[in-house]
Design an enzyme around this catalytic site. Sequence first.
Site, PDB file in Angstrom:
ATOM      1  N   ASN A  10      -2.524 -13.756   6.221  1.00  0.00           N
ATOM      2  CA  ASN A  10      -3.113 -12.737   5.633  1.00  0.00           C
ATOM      3  C   ASN A  10      -4.525 -13.184   5.235  1.00  0.00           C
ATOM      4  O   ASN A  10      -4.795 -13.811   4.268  1.00  0.00           O
ATOM      5  CB  ASN A  10      -2.236 -12.661   4.499  1.00  0.00           C
ATOM      6  CG  ASN A  10      -2.677 -11.441   3.447  1.00  0.00           C
ATOM      7  OD1 ASN A  10      -3.665 -10.761   3.424  1.00  0.00           O
ATOM      8  ND2 ASN A  10      -1.837 -11.216   2.222  1.00  0.00           N
ATOM      9  N   ARG A  93      -1.672  -9.774   9.010  1.00  0.00           N
ATOM     10  CA  ARG A  93      -1.848  -8.453   8.205  1.00  0.00           C
ATOM     11  C   ARG A  93      -3.111  -7.907   8.612  1.00  0.00           C
ATOM     12  O   ARG A  93      -4.307  -8.525   8.400  1.00  0.00           O
ATOM     13  CB  ARG A  93      -1.803  -8.784   6.794  1.00  0.00           C
ATOM     14  CG  ARG A  93      -1.978  -7.691   5.876  1.00  0.00           C
ATOM     15  CD  ARG A  93      -2.255  -8.156   4.477  1.00  0.00           C
ATOM     16  NE  ARG A  93      -2.689  -6.878   3.539  1.00  0.00           N
ATOM     17  CZ  ARG A  93      -3.247  -6.967   2.549  1.00  0.00           C
ATOM     18  NH1 ARG A  93      -3.516  -7.863   1.898  1.00  0.00           N
ATOM     19  NH2 ARG A  93      -3.486  -5.693   1.569  1.00  0.00           N
ATOM     20  N   HIS A 182      -1.316  -1.225   1.239  1.00  0.00           N
ATOM     21  CA  HIS A 182      -0.533  -2.249   0.722  1.00  0.00           C
ATOM     22  C   HIS A 182       1.197  -1.794   1.537  1.00  0.00           C
ATOM     23  O   HIS A 182       2.316  -1.736   0.737  1.00  0.00           O
ATOM     24  CB  HIS A 182      -0.208  -2.051  -0.619  1.00  0.00           C
ATOM     25  CG  HIS A 182      -1.338  -2.543  -1.366  1.00  0.00           C
ATOM     26  ND1 HIS A 182      -1.781  -2.032  -2.695  1.00  0.00           N
ATOM     27  CD2 HIS A 182      -1.767  -3.919  -1.228  1.00  0.00           C
ATOM     28  CE1 HIS A 182      -2.798  -2.719  -3.059  1.00  0.00           C
ATOM     29  NE2 HIS A 182      -2.940  -3.833  -2.175  1.00  0.00           N
ATOM     30  N   ARG A 243     -11.854  -3.139  -9.008  1.00  0.00           N
ATOM     31  CA  ARG A 243     -12.075  -1.596  -8.437  1.00  0.00           C
ATOM     32  C   ARG A 243     -11.457  -0.719  -9.542  1.00  0.00           C
ATOM     33  O   ARG A 243     -10.594  -0.818 -10.217  1.00  0.00           O
ATOM     34  CB  ARG A 243     -11.238  -1.280  -7.205  1.00  0.00           C
ATOM     35  CG  ARG A 243     -11.485  -2.574  -6.013  1.00  0.00           C
ATOM     36  CD  ARG A 243     -10.531  -2.341  -4.989  1.00  0.00           C
ATOM     37  NE  ARG A 243     -10.191  -3.451  -4.169  1.00  0.00           N
ATOM     38  CZ  ARG A 243      -9.205  -3.736  -3.379  1.00  0.00           C
ATOM     39  NH1 ARG A 243      -8.101  -2.791  -3.340  1.00  0.00           N
ATOM     40  NH2 ARG A 243      -8.692  -4.964  -3.160  1.00  0.00           N
ATOM     41  N   GLU A 386       5.585  -9.675   1.251  1.00  0.00           N
ATOM     42  CA  GLU A 386       4.747  -9.035   2.441  1.00  0.00           C
ATOM     43  C   GLU A 386       4.910 -10.148   3.734  1.00  0.00           C
ATOM     44  O   GLU A 386       4.747  -9.714   4.882  1.00  0.00           O
ATOM     45  CB  GLU A 386       3.441  -9.031   2.244  1.00  0.00           C
ATOM     46  CG  GLU A 386       3.243  -7.687   1.376  1.00  0.00           C
ATOM     47  CD  GLU A 386       1.623  -7.770   0.472  1.00  0.00           C
ATOM     48  OE1 GLU A 386       1.843  -8.518  -0.517  1.00  0.00           O
ATOM     49  OE2 GLU A 386       0.999  -6.881   0.697  1.00  0.00           O
TER      50      GLU A 386
HETATM   51  C1  LIG Z   1      -5.734  -3.076   0.435  1.00  0.00           C
HETATM   52  C2  LIG Z   1      -5.760  -3.877  -0.667  1.00  0.00           C
HETATM   53  O1  LIG Z   1      -6.100  -3.523  -1.802  1.00  0.00           O
HETATM   54  O2  LIG Z   1      -5.226  -5.114  -0.549  1.00  0.00           O
HETATM   55  P1  LIG Z   1      -5.555  -6.379  -1.496  1.00  0.00           P
HETATM   56  O3  LIG Z   1      -4.598  -6.047  -2.771  1.00  0.00           O
HETATM   57  O4  LIG Z   1      -4.686  -7.663  -0.777  1.00  0.00           O
HETATM   58  O5  LIG Z   1      -6.978  -6.633  -2.006  1.00  0.00           O
HETATM   59 MG   LIG Z   2      -1.492  -9.064  -2.543  1.00  0.00          MG
END
Ligand SMILES: CC(=O)OP(=O)(O)O
Ligand SMILES: [Mg+2]
Length: 405
Positions: A10, A93, A182, A243, A386
């Site tokens: 991953n 992944r 996800h 984010r 995962e």
């Molecule tokens: C797609 C995504 O947000 O992945 P991660 O949570 O691993 O940053």
């Molecule tokens: Mg994660």
Amino acid sequence: MSSTRVLVLNSGSSSVKYQLIDMRDGSRPAAGLVERIGEQTSRLIHTHVADGDTREQNGPIADHEAALKAVAAELGRDGLGLDSPELAAIGHRVVHGGMFFTEPTLVDENVLTEIERLIPVAPLHNPANLTGIRTARALRPDLPQVAVFDTAFHTTMPESAARYAIDPKIADRYRVRRYGFHGTSHAYVSRETARLLGKDPSEVNVIVLHLGNGASASAVEGGRCVDTSMGLTPLEGLVMGTRSGDLDPAVIFHLERVGGMSTDEIDTFLNKRSGLFGLCGDNDMREIRRRVDEGDERARLAFDIYIHRLKKYIGAYYAVLGRVDAVAFTAGVGENSAPVREAAVAGLEGLGLAVDGELNAVRGDEARLISPADARVAVAVVPTDEEMEIATQTYALVNGSGNLT
Ligand SMILES: CC(=O)OP(=O)(O)O
Ligand SMILES: [Mg+2]
Ligand SMILES: Nc1ncnc2c1ncn2[C@@H]1O[C@H](COP(=O)(O)OP(=O)(O)O)[C@@H](O)[C@H]1O
């Protein structure tokens, strides 16, 4: 010797997590993590499970190629290297598979080209995923490499949920639509939630809340995803570690015109310096809760904004599904933060949702119910896995069956 092991990789934007899984019995002979790739303070932590040995390497690891070579060397020291005849495949992944990849896919040059074409919509993730695959192929060219896509589970979304309200010609030309991410976790957790309820996945409707560093919600109807909170990229939806999640798209024009920021600066600002971190300077929920408990106002506001958004998505997906059998909390925050779970369903008794304080306080690695016995809707903590899901899908593809034999 039969080949029954799958190495799962991953590769994140600045990390590589890996697990070696034996599909005969689900055991994990080795696992580890390389973090802070590209910085002076990179670190590799490798655990060889058989003898309980954990080794740590500190010092700069320049890029994902170097990281993967270091991982291969560590595995080799334990006799578990990429040259091992027991290795059946490597499962990767891959975050963005666009509309093209709806299933786990055996990697060839065409697949790599397509993953590369998707970089503009997953600039933080797909380049790392690609390097991981390319490096692994170079180290062991004869070994099957399987790409398992975060987007695949969401390709069942109806057009009404997957399309933005813009001209479809423009949308299709630039491949602008809601893909969701996800998906491996949402698939696994929705199935495990059905199992916890003693039902078949086809019989239950589940709202899955994957709350890690990245966070997303999904509405799963009878085992099929019908809506999810991430969109074209993993920026849409819930408030995350760094984010912003949802905002008025005009915020971007405003920051550009009035704030004088460039497009790239705004991209970095919204993806890496917003969310919980942008609100209060911390992106770790443990630290935020500690500050809240000490009366810190900024941390309190960050927590409240996070919960408000989460609650809105629970309500929205309740409406999308019409009937909800369970709400499942998963990933780092969802599995570990009792205050987040309690706050997210507080006041939703009218929807049949409640959390039992004592059950919610229990810690553990097993899937468990945290709602009162007489609740109309089950609320559950369902640890995600995962890696096991990627290994199962990878093994099924190279072996014609996902069963643990
Ligand atoms: C797609 C995504 O947000 O992945 P991660 O949570 O691993 O940053
Ligand atoms: Mg994660
Ligand atoms: N005990 C805990 N209490 C609250 N939050 C936690 C706890 N343990 C981990 N977390 C949260 O989980 C987050 C990481 O989740 P994880 O699913 O591992 O993320 P990712 O896979 O996206 O890196 C951390 O940022 C931290 O906020």
